[in-house]
Design a protein around this motif. Structure first.
Motif, PDB file in Angstrom:
ATOM      1  N   LYS A   3       0.856  -1.184   0.000  1.00 45.92           N
ATOM      2  CA  LYS A   3       0.000   0.000   0.000  1.00 45.92           C
ATOM      3  C   LYS A   3       0.888   1.229   0.000  1.00 45.92           C
ATOM      4  CE  LYS A   3      -4.131  -1.647   2.226  1.00 45.92           C
ATOM      5  NZ  LYS A   3      -5.219  -1.283   3.099  1.00 45.92           N
ATOM      6  N   ARG A  16      -5.314   2.691  -4.658  1.00 44.16           N
ATOM      7  CA  ARG A  16      -5.033   2.580  -3.226  1.00 44.16           C
ATOM      8  C   ARG A  16      -3.816   1.729  -2.924  1.00 44.16           C
ATOM      9  NH1 ARG A  16      -8.202   6.559  -1.568  1.00 44.16           N
ATOM     10  NH2 ARG A  16     -10.380   6.269  -2.117  1.00 44.16           N
ATOM     11  N   SER A  19      -1.810  -5.312  -5.666  1.00 50.13           N
ATOM     12  CA  SER A  19      -2.202  -6.636  -5.210  1.00 50.13           C
ATOM     13  C   SER A  19      -1.668  -7.645  -6.209  1.00 50.13           C
ATOM     14  CB  SER A  19      -3.727  -6.726  -5.113  1.00 50.13           C
ATOM     15  OG  SER A  19      -4.109  -7.998  -4.661  1.00 50.13           O
ATOM     16  N   ARG A  24      -5.119  -2.214  -6.649  1.00 48.75           N
ATOM     17  CA  ARG A  24      -6.325  -2.016  -5.840  1.00 48.75           C
ATOM     18  C   ARG A  24      -6.781  -0.588  -6.138  1.00 48.75           C
ATOM     19  NH1 ARG A  24      -9.290  -4.202  -2.247  1.00 48.75           N
ATOM     20  NH2 ARG A  24      -7.898  -5.919  -1.786  1.00 48.75           N
ATOM     21  N   ASP A  26      -9.881   1.959  -5.600  1.00 48.10           N
ATOM     22  CA  ASP A  26     -10.966   2.091  -4.641  1.00 48.10           C
ATOM     23  C   ASP A  26     -10.987   0.789  -3.835  1.00 48.10           C
ATOM     24  OD1 ASP A  26     -11.523   4.719  -5.422  1.00 48.10           O
ATOM     25  OD2 ASP A  26     -12.770   4.013  -7.070  1.00 48.10           O
ATOM     26  N   GLU A  27     -12.070   0.056  -3.813  1.00 42.50           N
ATOM     27  CA  GLU A  27     -12.116  -1.185  -3.025  1.00 42.50           C
ATOM     28  C   GLU A  27     -12.101  -2.439  -3.898  1.00 42.50           C
ATOM     29  OE1 GLU A  27     -11.557  -0.984   0.151  1.00 42.50           O
ATOM     30  OE2 GLU A  27     -11.551   1.176  -0.148  1.00 42.50           O
ATOM     31  N   GLN A  28     -11.734  -2.293  -5.161  1.00 46.04           N
ATOM     32  CA  GLN A  28     -11.745  -3.420  -6.092  1.00 46.04           C
ATOM     33  C   GLN A  28     -10.320  -3.748  -6.541  1.00 46.04           C
ATOM     34  OE1 GLN A  28     -14.325  -2.708  -9.415  1.00 46.04           O
ATOM     35  NE2 GLN A  28     -13.845  -4.650 -10.396  1.00 46.04           N
ATOM     36  N   VAL A  29     -10.032  -5.030  -6.732  1.00 47.28           N
ATOM     37  CA  VAL A  29      -8.727  -5.457  -7.246  1.00 47.28           C
ATOM     38  C   VAL A  29      -8.841  -5.677  -8.746  1.00 47.28           C
ATOM     39  CG1 VAL A  29      -6.980  -7.272  -7.214  1.00 47.28           C
ATOM     40  CG2 VAL A  29      -7.994  -6.472  -5.073  1.00 47.28           C
TER      41      VAL A  29
END
Length: 127
Positions: A3, A16, A19, A24, A26-29
């Protein structure tokens, strides 16, 4: 997953962290790479850099208003796209900034925080 501290957040998708070989956002990979506009992020199965053409980034070219430039993240290392790709972008009035994908992910946040009208194509980090 690595991160980093994002720069001031602008509207739209924010990278963000990383991965595996992907991103990553927002909240999606996005495991295989991503195409980003100021409003959206979509998964991208990038071709080899030598085969990169305008069809591969068609969703970015359709964005209105036209982007100032394309931020191209070329994977683990900076690799140059073909002169034909660069010329085709320039013919559409779009500049090109090429860097490795980690640097491009960081630049996305900085430039969007400045309100720049850009788009990005990010290849997997392990390419």
């Amino acid at each position: 997953m690595a991160k980093f501290s994002p720069d001031p957040v602008a509207a739209g998708p924010a990278i963000r962290g990383f991965s595996g070989g992907g991103f990553r956002i927002d909240e999606q990979v996005f495991a295989d790479g991503a195409l980003l506009t100021p409003e959206t992020a979509v998964e991208w199965q990038a071709p080899a850099i030598e085969a990169l053409d305008l069809d591969a980034i068609a969703p970015l070219l359709a964005h209105e208003p036209t982007a100032e430039f394309l931020l191209l993240g070329t994977g683990a290392a900076l690799r140059r796209p073909s002169p034909a790709f660069v010329a085709a972008l320039e013919a559409k009035g779009i500049g090109l900034e090429v860097m490795d994908s980690r640097a491009a992910a960081h630049a996305w946040g900085v430039l969007r925080a400045e309100g720049r009208e850009i788009v990005a194509a990010l290849m997997r980090l392990d390419r």
